[in-house]
Design an enzyme around this catalytic site. Structure first.
Site, PDB file in Angstrom:
ATOM      1  N   GLN A 127      57.798 -43.500  73.600  1.00 27.27           N
ATOM      2  CA  GLN A 127      58.591 -42.737  74.555  1.00 27.27           C
ATOM      3  C   GLN A 127      59.473 -41.680  73.892  1.00 27.27           C
ATOM      4  O   GLN A 127      59.565 -40.540  74.360  1.00 27.27           O
ATOM      5  CB  GLN A 127      59.460 -43.695  75.370  1.00 27.27           C
ATOM      6  CG  GLN A 127      60.164 -43.043  76.551  1.00 27.27           C
ATOM      7  CD  GLN A 127      60.855 -44.076  77.431  1.00 27.27           C
ATOM      8  OE1 GLN A 127      61.078 -45.205  77.000  1.00 27.27           O
ATOM      9  NE2 GLN A 127      61.179 -43.701  78.642  1.00 27.27           N
ATOM     10  N   ASP A 130      57.544 -38.429  72.852  1.00 31.95           N
ATOM     11  CA  ASP A 130      56.695 -37.846  73.890  1.00 31.95           C
ATOM     12  C   ASP A 130      57.091 -36.402  74.206  1.00 31.95           C
ATOM     13  O   ASP A 130      58.001 -36.151  75.001  1.00 31.95           O
ATOM     14  CB  ASP A 130      56.785 -38.721  75.144  1.00 31.95           C
ATOM     15  CG  ASP A 130      55.816 -38.302  76.233  1.00 31.95           C
ATOM     16  OD1 ASP A 130      55.121 -37.289  76.061  1.00 31.95           O
ATOM     17  OD2 ASP A 130      55.767 -38.996  77.259  1.00 31.95           O
ATOM     18  N   SER A 133      56.755 -35.306  78.034  1.00 35.89           N
ATOM     19  CA  SER A 133      57.831 -35.705  78.944  1.00 35.89           C
ATOM     20  C   SER A 133      59.086 -34.871  78.738  1.00 35.89           C
ATOM     21  O   SER A 133      59.716 -34.426  79.698  1.00 35.89           O
ATOM     22  CB  SER A 133      58.156 -37.193  78.756  1.00 35.89           C
ATOM     23  OG  SER A 133      57.089 -38.000  79.212  1.00 35.89           O
ATOM     24  N   TYR A 231      48.929 -42.016  83.132  1.00 39.34           N
ATOM     25  CA  TYR A 231      48.850 -40.768  83.881  1.00 39.34           C
ATOM     26  C   TYR A 231      48.188 -41.013  85.238  1.00 39.34           C
ATOM     27  O   TYR A 231      47.493 -42.001  85.439  1.00 39.34           O
ATOM     28  CB  TYR A 231      48.031 -39.724  83.116  1.00 39.34           C
ATOM     29  CG  TYR A 231      48.686 -39.265  81.844  1.00 39.34           C
ATOM     30  CD1 TYR A 231      49.559 -38.192  81.841  1.00 39.34           C
ATOM     31  CD2 TYR A 231      48.448 -39.920  80.635  1.00 39.34           C
ATOM     32  CE1 TYR A 231      50.169 -37.769  80.673  1.00 39.34           C
ATOM     33  CE2 TYR A 231      49.058 -39.511  79.463  1.00 39.34           C
ATOM     34  CZ  TYR A 231      49.908 -38.428  79.495  1.00 39.34           C
ATOM     35  OH  TYR A 231      50.514 -38.013  78.333  1.00 39.34           O
TER      36      TYR A 231
END
Length: 381
Positions: A127, A130, A133, A231
């Site tokens: 995360q 990423d 994002s 996704y």
């Protein structure tokens, strides 16, 4: 000493940089040195002096290439722009492998280890690395901000001595990171917001931001294909038709529509047709964040604003790049987090085992070959 380099971003219109002065400080604390091609951060608002003040060496492009152990990049450099790079150098960042698969053969011929961070899985461990994002979050914000500058009315409800103004209506299609930020931004600006997605579980996320979920009920026989890595997938044709009918009636009442739907490795799904645009009020605005990938909106033009049936359609490109300071800082932190995760503090080296799940996910080329299974097959086809 391991050296991290950054080059001037030669992609027209993209002002971001993958190494910022604050990231230089972080790398130094790990024991890595940083090389910055002179002028690499200027478009994002970071001077050579700002880098040097944090301990980076300001060098020529050739020095940045020939001395680097790892190159961090926002956009995929052309092979010609990497002339002189040492075989085995790690090229880390946004490499857009789906957009130009042929580029991977060029990277393989140079002998670089190309690592595309946009291929990271949507897992807790990944995360903080990423890039999709972090940049989508800013793009979602910018999409609403841009729409407000083109809309022919204000967003919030206002009560004045001359009478009341009703709040504008905004509809977000696709509730990923960009969509969630678009919802939150439109809400903060006072619009009445609604949203939809192919994933039923996003209903609660939409409601948590104070927006109205717009979903066609799922019936027996409907198939919502999930994609790997968290996704969204594609809708079955039956569901698509019913959802299109629901959306057609809904968008006719909207002042702003933001579309964000993407499917990795495939053209963006068409969400809004010309016939649906024709039902919207003149002066309304649609922002298509998927324009570069084929577009969610019929008639959208990449990087331009066009008008159809009195509706403005913006094929937004590089929404995050228009917020270059914040976008660069977030991108640089993503790259740092990736490198830091594989930094051997004892051996003072990058320990990126080929069988590590994240390394496997992002590595395109190694040892002069294309090694990512998905693109090996594409190259052989």
């Amino acid at each position: 000493m391991v050296q991290i380099s950054v080059l001037v971003n030669l992609e027209a219109g993209d002002h971001r940089v993958a190494l910022t002065p604050s990231a230089v400080t972080r790398y130094a604390k790990l024991g890595l040195s940083t090389l910055v091609e002179s002028g690499a951060g200027l478009a994002a608002g970071f001077s050579d002096e700002a880098y040097a003040a944090q301990g980076a060496a300001i060098v020529s492009r050739q020095e940045a290439l020939t001395q680097a152990d790892a190159l961090v990049t926002v956009r995929p450099p052309a092979a010609a722009d990497l002339a002189g790079v040492r075989p085995g150098t790690k090229l880390i960042g946004g490499l857009a492998p789906y957009a130009d698969p042929a580029r991977m053969a060029d990277y393989a011929s140079l002998g670089v280890e190309a690592m595309a961070l946009e291929l990271l899985p949507r897992t807790t461990r990944a995360q903080a690395m990423d890039i999709l994002s972090s940049q989508a979050n800013l793009a979602g914000y910018h999409a609403v901000a841009r729409a407000t500058t083109e809309l022919n009315r204000c967003l919030p409800m206002m009560t004045t001595a001359a009478g009341s103004i009703v709040a504008a209506k905004a509809f977000v299609m696709g509730v990923g990171v960009a969509g969630l930020q678009a919802i939150a931004t439109a809400r903060r600006l006072g619009a009445v917001v609604s949203a939809t997605d192919v994933r039923p579980e996003t209903r609660e996320q939409i409601m948590s931001l104070g927006a109205k979920p717009v979903f066609e009920d799922i019936r027996d026989g409907d198939q919502l294909t999930a994609a790997a890595g968290g996704y969204a997938g594609e809708m079955s044709e039956a569901y698509r038709q019913r959802q299109a009918a629901l959306v057609s009636g809904h968008i006719a009442m909207q002042d702003i529509v933001v579309t964000t739907a993407l499917i990795p490795g495939r053209p963006a799904p068409r969400l809004i047709s010309d016939a649906q645009i024709a039902t919207m009020k003149p002066g309304s605005v649609i922002v298509d964040l998927a324009a570069e990938s084929g577009g969610n909106v019929e008639g959208a033009v990449v990087g331009e604003m066009v008008e159809r049936h009195g509706v403005k359609i913006i094929g937004l490109v590089d929404g995050a790049s228009r917020l270059a300071v914040d976008a660069s800082n977030l991108f640089a932190r993503n790259c740092y987090n990736f490198i830091e995760a594989y930094w051997d503090k004892v051996g003072k080296t990058l320990a990126m085992a080929a069988d590590d799940v994240l390394i496997e996910a992002v590595t395109l080329t190694r040892g002069g070959m294309i090694v990512h299974p998905r693109f090996v097959q594409a190259a052989a086809a």
